[in-house]
Motif scaffolding. Sequence first.
Motif, PDB file in Angstrom:
ATOM      1  N   ILE A 166       3.852   8.490  -2.157  1.00 54.95           N
ATOM      2  CA  ILE A 166       4.155   7.079  -2.409  1.00 54.95           C
ATOM      3  C   ILE A 166       2.861   6.271  -2.431  1.00 54.95           C
ATOM      4  O   ILE A 166       2.633   5.455  -3.330  1.00 54.95           O
ATOM      5  N   VAL A 167       2.010   6.515  -1.438  1.00 52.04           N
ATOM      6  CA  VAL A 167       0.737   5.788  -1.369  1.00 52.04           C
ATOM      7  C   VAL A 167      -0.148   6.117  -2.569  1.00 52.04           C
ATOM      8  O   VAL A 167      -0.808   5.238  -3.134  1.00 52.04           O
ATOM      9  N   GLU A 168      -0.167   7.375  -2.970  1.00 53.32           N
ATOM     10  CA  GLU A 168      -0.982   7.767  -4.129  1.00 53.32           C
ATOM     11  C   GLU A 168      -0.547   7.016  -5.380  1.00 53.32           C
ATOM     12  O   GLU A 168      -1.383   6.559  -6.162  1.00 53.32           O
ATOM     13  N   ALA A 169       0.758   6.866  -5.569  1.00 56.06           N
ATOM     14  CA  ALA A 169       1.269   6.143  -6.734  1.00 56.06           C
ATOM     15  C   ALA A 169       0.905   4.664  -6.657  1.00 56.06           C
ATOM     16  O   ALA A 169       0.545   4.039  -7.661  1.00 56.06           O
ATOM     17  N   ILE A 170       0.988   4.092  -5.445  1.00 57.14           N
ATOM     18  CA  ILE A 170       0.626   2.684  -5.263  1.00 57.14           C
ATOM     19  C   ILE A 170      -0.870   2.485  -5.512  1.00 57.14           C
ATOM     20  O   ILE A 170      -1.284   1.523  -6.148  1.00 57.14           O
ATOM     21  N   GLU A 171      -1.678   3.431  -5.039  1.00 56.46           N
ATOM     22  CA  GLU A 171      -3.129   3.344  -5.256  1.00 56.46           C
ATOM     23  C   GLU A 171      -3.469   3.420  -6.743  1.00 56.46           C
ATOM     24  O   GLU A 171      -4.358   2.706  -7.226  1.00 56.46           O
ATOM     25  N   LEU A 172      -2.754   4.257  -7.478  1.00 59.17           N
ATOM     26  CA  LEU A 172      -2.991   4.415  -8.921  1.00 59.17           C
ATOM     27  C   LEU A 172      -2.411   3.260  -9.737  1.00 59.17           C
ATOM     28  O   LEU A 172      -2.572   3.227 -10.946  1.00 59.17           O
ATOM     29  N   GLU A 173      -1.711   2.340  -9.030  1.00 60.59           N
ATOM     30  CA  GLU A 173      -1.054   1.209  -9.693  1.00 60.59           C
ATOM     31  C   GLU A 173      -0.059   1.697 -10.742  1.00 60.59           C
ATOM     32  O   GLU A 173      -0.011   1.193 -11.861  1.00 60.59           O
ATOM     33  N   GLU A 174       0.725   2.695 -10.342  1.00 65.49           N
ATOM     34  CA  GLU A 174       1.777   3.276 -11.180  1.00 65.49           C
ATOM     35  C   GLU A 174       3.138   2.905 -10.588  1.00 65.49           C
ATOM     36  O   GLU A 174       3.716   3.655  -9.785  1.00 65.49           O
ATOM     37  N   PRO A 175       3.670   1.739 -10.924  1.00 63.23           N
ATOM     38  CA  PRO A 175       4.897   1.253 -10.279  1.00 63.23           C
ATOM     39  C   PRO A 175       6.109   2.158 -10.459  1.00 63.23           C
ATOM     40  O   PRO A 175       6.862   2.375  -9.506  1.00 63.23           O
ATOM     41  N   GLU A 176       6.315   2.699 -11.666  1.00 61.28           N
ATOM     42  CA  GLU A 176       7.481   3.556 -11.890  1.00 61.28           C
ATOM     43  C   GLU A 176       7.383   4.829 -11.049  1.00 61.28           C
ATOM     44  O   GLU A 176       8.383   5.303 -10.485  1.00 61.28           O
ATOM     45  N   THR A 187      -3.072  -5.639  -2.484  1.00 66.06           N
ATOM     46  CA  THR A 187      -4.496  -5.944  -2.458  1.00 66.06           C
ATOM     47  C   THR A 187      -5.252  -4.711  -1.955  1.00 66.06           C
ATOM     48  O   THR A 187      -4.640  -3.801  -1.384  1.00 66.06           O
ATOM     49  N   PRO A 188      -6.559  -4.667  -2.132  1.00 65.52           N
ATOM     50  CA  PRO A 188      -7.325  -3.536  -1.579  1.00 65.52           C
ATOM     51  C   PRO A 188      -7.148  -3.416  -0.067  1.00 65.52           C
ATOM     52  O   PRO A 188      -7.093  -2.307   0.466  1.00 65.52           O
ATOM     53  N   GLU A 189      -7.050  -4.565   0.622  1.00 67.71           N
ATOM     54  CA  GLU A 189      -6.878  -4.555   2.068  1.00 67.71           C
ATOM     55  C   GLU A 189      -5.515  -3.968   2.453  1.00 67.71           C
ATOM     56  O   GLU A 189      -5.403  -3.217   3.422  1.00 67.71           O
ATOM     57  N   GLU A 190      -4.494  -4.307   1.693  1.00 61.89           N
ATOM     58  CA  GLU A 190      -3.157  -3.779   1.974  1.00 61.89           C
ATOM     59  C   GLU A 190      -3.085  -2.279   1.718  1.00 61.89           C
ATOM     60  O   GLU A 190      -2.434  -1.543   2.462  1.00 61.89           O
ATOM     61  N   LEU A 191      -3.774  -1.823   0.673  1.00 63.95           N
ATOM     62  CA  LEU A 191      -3.826  -0.386   0.405  1.00 63.95           C
ATOM     63  C   LEU A 191      -4.531   0.341   1.535  1.00 63.95           C
ATOM     64  O   LEU A 191      -4.089   1.413   1.978  1.00 63.95           O
ATOM     65  N   GLU A 192      -5.610  -0.238   2.023  1.00 63.61           N
ATOM     66  CA  GLU A 192      -6.346   0.371   3.133  1.00 63.61           C
ATOM     67  C   GLU A 192      -5.472   0.441   4.380  1.00 63.61           C
ATOM     68  O   GLU A 192      -5.511   1.435   5.120  1.00 63.61           O
ATOM     69  N   GLU A 193      -4.663  -0.598   4.613  1.00 66.57           N
ATOM     70  CA  GLU A 193      -3.760  -0.585   5.766  1.00 66.57           C
ATOM     71  C   GLU A 193      -2.744   0.559   5.637  1.00 66.57           C
ATOM     72  O   GLU A 193      -2.474   1.275   6.607  1.00 66.57           O
ATOM     73  N   MET A 194      -2.201   0.752   4.429  1.00 63.44           N
ATOM     74  CA  MET A 194      -1.256   1.857   4.213  1.00 63.44           C
ATOM     75  C   MET A 194      -1.909   3.198   4.527  1.00 63.44           C
ATOM     76  O   MET A 194      -1.304   4.071   5.157  1.00 63.44           O
TER      77      MET A 194
END
Length: 235
Positions: A200-210, A116-123
């Motif tokens: 890792i966070v950048e990839a998660i933010e971009l919604e790039e799972p692979e 979620t946006p909140e979880e990304l912000e926590e990371m």
Amino acid sequence: MMSPKEKVSQIISRELLQMIEKGKYLPGEKLPTEMELASQFGVSRVPIREALSVLRASGVITSRQGGGSYVEESTNTALLQGIKVESNDVQSIKFLFEMRKAVEPEAAYLAAIRRTPEELEEMKLILHQLEKESVEEGKSGIEADIDFHRSIVRATHNPIMIQTIENLSVLYEKVLSITLQPNTELAHKRRNVFREHQRIVEAIELEEPELARVQCSIHLRNAEKKLGLFIKDFI
């Protein structure tokens, strides 16, 4: 016996789980309020809120309309308590690392899809704390590192993954104390480890799972090299 290394919230979540197992709080029953639990455990509401969050993510309790936390009707606490690590010797550390390589890249993959946006912000907040402690202050940043990986697992919304990581948090700290300690002497190593987390966070933010999976695998492979050096010296 409680480990002094455990966070207060982890101790509270385990004790609440044991109370539920023993029938103090029955399925469908409402738990005391955060304020009441804080008074009961002699702590502030912050660790209570964290402990309830872990139990909620693990499917042990649920929130209902109107407020309050309730014990789930079909909680399988035996499954949640079934994973134990009794020692922190070299063999256990190696086994934990095998588990990390199997679980964490997949957790990063799922987090890129489900966060979620909140979880990304926590990371990002934890990442900032890691940069402050490790890169700027020259510390190992163990606690921030553990919190970072825990935040990714929470973003999977997978209760079994979440509880597995919570149960193994003490051994996680042992492994990180080994792999991160050499970094305190070399600024460029601390910066490299931070950059691995950042990717890792950048990839998660971009919604790039692979990509998130690959970046997490790279991070663990580099950590494994440090672990290999420790085991070679130890034996």
